[in-house]
Design an enzyme around this catalytic site. Structure first.
Site, PDB file in Angstrom:
ATOM      1  N   TYR A 180       1.224  -0.865   0.133  1.00 40.70           N
ATOM      2  CA  TYR A 180      -0.222  -0.122  -0.299  1.00 40.70           C
ATOM      3  C   TYR A 180       0.620   0.987   0.027  1.00 40.70           C
ATOM      4  O   TYR A 180       1.202   2.077  -0.918  1.00 40.70           O
ATOM      5  CB  TYR A 180      -0.773   0.003   1.137  1.00 40.70           C
ATOM      6  CG  TYR A 180      -1.747   1.215   1.544  1.00 40.70           C
ATOM      7  CD1 TYR A 180      -2.648   1.730   0.907  1.00 40.70           C
ATOM      8  CD2 TYR A 180      -2.021   1.544   2.863  1.00 40.70           C
ATOM      9  CE1 TYR A 180      -3.331   3.592   0.409  1.00 40.70           C
ATOM     10  CE2 TYR A 180      -2.343   2.773   3.056  1.00 40.70           C
ATOM     11  CZ  TYR A 180      -3.178   3.263   2.012  1.00 40.70           C
ATOM     12  OH  TYR A 180      -4.207   4.553   2.181  1.00 40.70           O
ATOM     13  N   ASP A 217      10.059  -6.797  -3.198  1.00 36.24           N
ATOM     14  CA  ASP A 217       9.045  -7.405  -2.529  1.00 36.24           C
ATOM     15  C   ASP A 217       8.401  -8.494  -2.971  1.00 36.24           C
ATOM     16  O   ASP A 217       8.920  -9.868  -3.944  1.00 36.24           O
ATOM     17  CB  ASP A 217       7.536  -6.469  -3.719  1.00 36.24           C
ATOM     18  CG  ASP A 217       5.900  -6.670  -2.025  1.00 36.24           C
ATOM     19  OD1 ASP A 217       5.565  -5.776  -2.143  1.00 36.24           O
ATOM     20  OD2 ASP A 217       6.178  -8.003  -1.844  1.00 36.24           O
ATOM     21  N   ILE A 228      12.873 -11.040   2.197  1.00 37.92           N
ATOM     22  CA  ILE A 228      13.926 -10.037   2.036  1.00 37.92           C
ATOM     23  C   ILE A 228      14.756 -11.141   3.435  1.00 37.92           C
ATOM     24  O   ILE A 228      15.832 -10.546   2.889  1.00 37.92           O
ATOM     25  CB  ILE A 228      14.156  -8.424   3.622  1.00 37.92           C
ATOM     26  CG1 ILE A 228      12.561  -8.297   4.630  1.00 37.92           C
ATOM     27  CG2 ILE A 228      12.934  -7.416   2.196  1.00 37.92           C
ATOM     28  CD1 ILE A 228      13.088  -8.488   5.839  1.00 37.92           C
ATOM     29  N   ALA A 278       6.664  -5.187   5.927  1.00 37.46           N
ATOM     30  CA  ALA A 278       6.430  -5.110   7.181  1.00 37.46           C
ATOM     31  C   ALA A 278       5.161  -5.877   7.785  1.00 37.46           C
ATOM     32  O   ALA A 278       3.903  -5.064   6.429  1.00 37.46           O
ATOM     33  CB  ALA A 278       6.875  -4.218   8.479  1.00 37.46           C
ATOM     34  N   TYR A 316       4.011  -5.607  17.497  1.00 38.85           N
ATOM     35  CA  TYR A 316       3.758  -4.560  16.761  1.00 38.85           C
ATOM     36  C   TYR A 316       5.040  -3.453  16.540  1.00 38.85           C
ATOM     37  O   TYR A 316       5.754  -3.103  15.771  1.00 38.85           O
ATOM     38  CB  TYR A 316       2.637  -3.848  16.345  1.00 38.85           C
ATOM     39  CG  TYR A 316       2.791  -3.636  15.162  1.00 38.85           C
ATOM     40  CD1 TYR A 316       3.693  -3.126  13.292  1.00 38.85           C
ATOM     41  CD2 TYR A 316       2.441  -1.316  14.519  1.00 38.85           C
ATOM     42  CE1 TYR A 316       3.158  -2.070  12.388  1.00 38.85           C
ATOM     43  CE2 TYR A 316       2.244  -0.974  14.058  1.00 38.85           C
ATOM     44  CZ  TYR A 316       3.045  -1.318  12.827  1.00 38.85           C
ATOM     45  OH  TYR A 316       3.152  -0.021  12.025  1.00 38.85           O
ATOM     46  N   PHE A 374       1.545   8.077  11.530  1.00 39.41           N
ATOM     47  CA  PHE A 374      -0.086   8.003  12.860  1.00 39.41           C
ATOM     48  C   PHE A 374      -0.844   6.995  11.172  1.00 39.41           C
ATOM     49  O   PHE A 374      -0.033   6.006  10.488  1.00 39.41           O
ATOM     50  CB  PHE A 374      -0.236   9.294  12.573  1.00 39.41           C
ATOM     51  CG  PHE A 374       0.831   9.376  13.962  1.00 39.41           C
ATOM     52  CD1 PHE A 374       1.856  10.158  13.730  1.00 39.41           C
ATOM     53  CD2 PHE A 374      -0.267   9.487  15.174  1.00 39.41           C
ATOM     54  CE1 PHE A 374       2.526  10.283  14.849  1.00 39.41           C
ATOM     55  CE2 PHE A 374       0.553  10.052  16.041  1.00 39.41           C
ATOM     56  CZ  PHE A 374       1.817   9.856  16.018  1.00 39.41           C
ATOM     57  N   ASN A 375      -1.957   7.353  11.521  1.00 40.92           N
ATOM     58  CA  ASN A 375      -2.578   6.412  10.096  1.00 40.92           C
ATOM     59  C   ASN A 375      -2.878   6.499   8.570  1.00 40.92           C
ATOM     60  O   ASN A 375      -3.658   7.653   8.709  1.00 40.92           O
ATOM     61  CB  ASN A 375      -4.554   5.961  10.881  1.00 40.92           C
ATOM     62  CG  ASN A 375      -4.431   5.498  11.710  1.00 40.92           C
ATOM     63  OD1 ASN A 375      -3.733   5.907  13.102  1.00 40.92           O
ATOM     64  ND2 ASN A 375      -4.424   4.221  12.402  1.00 40.92           N
ATOM     65  N   ARG A 394      -7.440   8.934  16.007  1.00 43.56           N
ATOM     66  CA  ARG A 394      -6.425   8.494  15.252  1.00 43.56           C
ATOM     67  C   ARG A 394      -6.736   9.046  14.447  1.00 43.56           C
ATOM     68  O   ARG A 394      -6.921  10.564  13.700  1.00 43.56           O
ATOM     69  CB  ARG A 394      -6.501   7.382  14.754  1.00 43.56           C
ATOM     70  CG  ARG A 394      -6.936   6.284  14.996  1.00 43.56           C
ATOM     71  CD  ARG A 394      -5.425   5.668  15.867  1.00 43.56           C
ATOM     72  NE  ARG A 394      -5.607   4.711  16.889  1.00 43.56           N
ATOM     73  CZ  ARG A 394      -6.015   4.276  18.012  1.00 43.56           C
ATOM     74  NH1 ARG A 394      -6.034   5.834  18.884  1.00 43.56           N
ATOM     75  NH2 ARG A 394      -6.031   3.119  18.576  1.00 43.56           N
ATOM     76  N   ARG A 400     -10.610  -3.487  21.174  1.00 50.24           N
ATOM     77  CA  ARG A 400      -9.527  -4.826  20.197  1.00 50.24           C
ATOM     78  C   ARG A 400      -8.192  -4.696  21.203  1.00 50.24           C
ATOM     79  O   ARG A 400      -7.793  -3.522  21.991  1.00 50.24           O
ATOM     80  CB  ARG A 400      -9.208  -3.781  19.061  1.00 50.24           C
ATOM     81  CG  ARG A 400      -8.221  -5.150  18.503  1.00 50.24           C
ATOM     82  CD  ARG A 400      -8.496  -4.314  16.401  1.00 50.24           C
ATOM     83  NE  ARG A 400      -7.921  -2.796  16.591  1.00 50.24           N
ATOM     84  CZ  ARG A 400      -7.436  -2.693  15.353  1.00 50.24           C
ATOM     85  NH1 ARG A 400      -7.425  -3.215  14.076  1.00 50.24           N
ATOM     86  NH2 ARG A 400      -6.673  -1.254  15.103  1.00 50.24           N
TER      87      ARG A 400
END
Ligand code: UDP
Length: 326
Positions: A11, A31, A51, A72, A138, A166-167, A218, A279
């Site tokens: 993404y 990738d 990787i 990641a 994470y 951030f998001n 967020r 969550r």
């Protein structure tokens, strides 16, 4: 400059690859296409490898000047359930990558870090002064990599920018690339899937947080604003700047309920919501203090929440129409 974009079929990496090309840099994408998609890297040379495959990685590193590392695992919830997966890829393979860079004399790396390194922040908005105390595996895995970069800078002169996102949200304005995870767990695409009926409903994780409407806050930042910041950071390092650790956010937070309302406004559809429990690993509020990024990078996010939701919606509709016609 020749830049290896590791995770460039994902993404954020795919948006960074295009941003580099727009600035005239040559890009090679590396990738394993495990969670990415080859079509997101179309138009670029794509090396399909992991990787952890150091021999292949080194053969490509010998052809480049710099690296951007996006490869990641990046789900908070999954990292709580399966930390081993996160430490294996983000830490073990990440270190293999860093060592391969040194061996091949690549001494500039832009690292995709995260505000999750701060854990539950002491102060909001979050400046880089906040202690780094991640509350999920994470965040721990990303903090480890930051620590390794700092040590390699001191010991070996490796120059890096750790960009703490951030998001990330939204999609390229062209509608050609965007967020595509399977299964999808991020808020904006999940809510849009619920709006279109691609999923029955979305779960709202927690309405009892200490925030004005009880839902998590967020700082959503457009993926192309992020991509631009990566290119700027790399060009600064190339020009001799010191290593940096910088937040990339807008400085403005939105609650989950506010995001759902914005999606309903843009899509003109209702988002079916089921209230669920919290969550694990989710802090109540994460909002950036973007001052340091403005100072060091002379950059700030220019795209609004409307831009984020509008581009994400355009991308999702395009994916839906592709799926229907295939
Ligand atoms: N969220 C939610 N329902 C979902 C996905 C996310 O309520 O289906 C909430 C989540 O608890 C968090 C915010 O939306 O407060 C953003 O979550 P996301 O997974 O998009 O990003 P993260 O903050 O985990 O990087």
């Amino acid at each position: 400059m020749v830049v290896l974009v590791i995770g460039g079929a994902g993404y954020i990496g795919s948006h960074a690859a295009r941003a580099l090309r727009r600035r005239g840099h040559e890009v090679i994408v590396y990738d394993n296409v495990s969670t990415g998609h080859a079509f997101l890297a179309s138009g670029f040379e794509l090396v399909r490898a992991d990787i952890a495959d150091v021999a292949t990685l080194k053969s490509v590193l010998r052809r480049v000047d710099s690296v951007m590392h996006f490869a990641a695992h990046a789900y908070v919830g999954e990292s709580v359930e399966n930390p081993r997966k996160y430490f294996r890829n983000n830490v073990e393979s990440g270190l293999a990558l860093l060592n391969a860079c040194l061996d091949c004399n690549v001494r500039r790396i832009i690292f995709s870090s995260t505000c999750a390194v701060y854990g539950v922040p002491v102060r909001i908005p979050i400046s880089e002064q906040n202690p780094r105390q991640p509350v999920n595996p994470y965040g721990v895995s990303k903090l480890f990599f930051e620590n390794a970069l700092e040590a390699y800078d001191r010991a070996y002169g490796l120059r890096f920018a750790a960009l703490r996102y951030f998001n990330a949200a939204g999609a390229d304005e062209s509608g050609e690339i965007g967020e595509l995870h399977d299964p999808e767990s991020h808020l904006i695409p999940s809510a849009m899937q619920a709006a279109t009926g691609a999923r029955r409903e979305m779960e709202l994780f927690g309405t009892d947080y200490p925030t004005p409407d009880g839902t998590c806050i967020r700082d959503y930042i457009h993926v192309n604003d992020l991509a631009d910041a990566h290119v700027i950071a790399l060009e600064l390092l190339t020009g001799g700047a010191n290593s940096m650790e910088v937040n990339l956010g807008t400085g403005r937070g939105y609650s989950v309920k506010e995001i759902i309302s914005k999606i309903e406004e843009v899509s003109k559809l209702k988002v079916p919501v089921r209230i669920a429990g919290r969550r694990p690993g989710d802090p109540p509020a994460l909002v950036a203090d973007p001052t340091l990024a403005e100072k060091l990078l002379h950059w700030k996010a220019t795209r609004s929440l409307d831009d984020i939701v509008a581009t994400a919606w355009k991308w999702m509709q395009r994916q839906d129409s592709k799926a229907l016609s295939s």
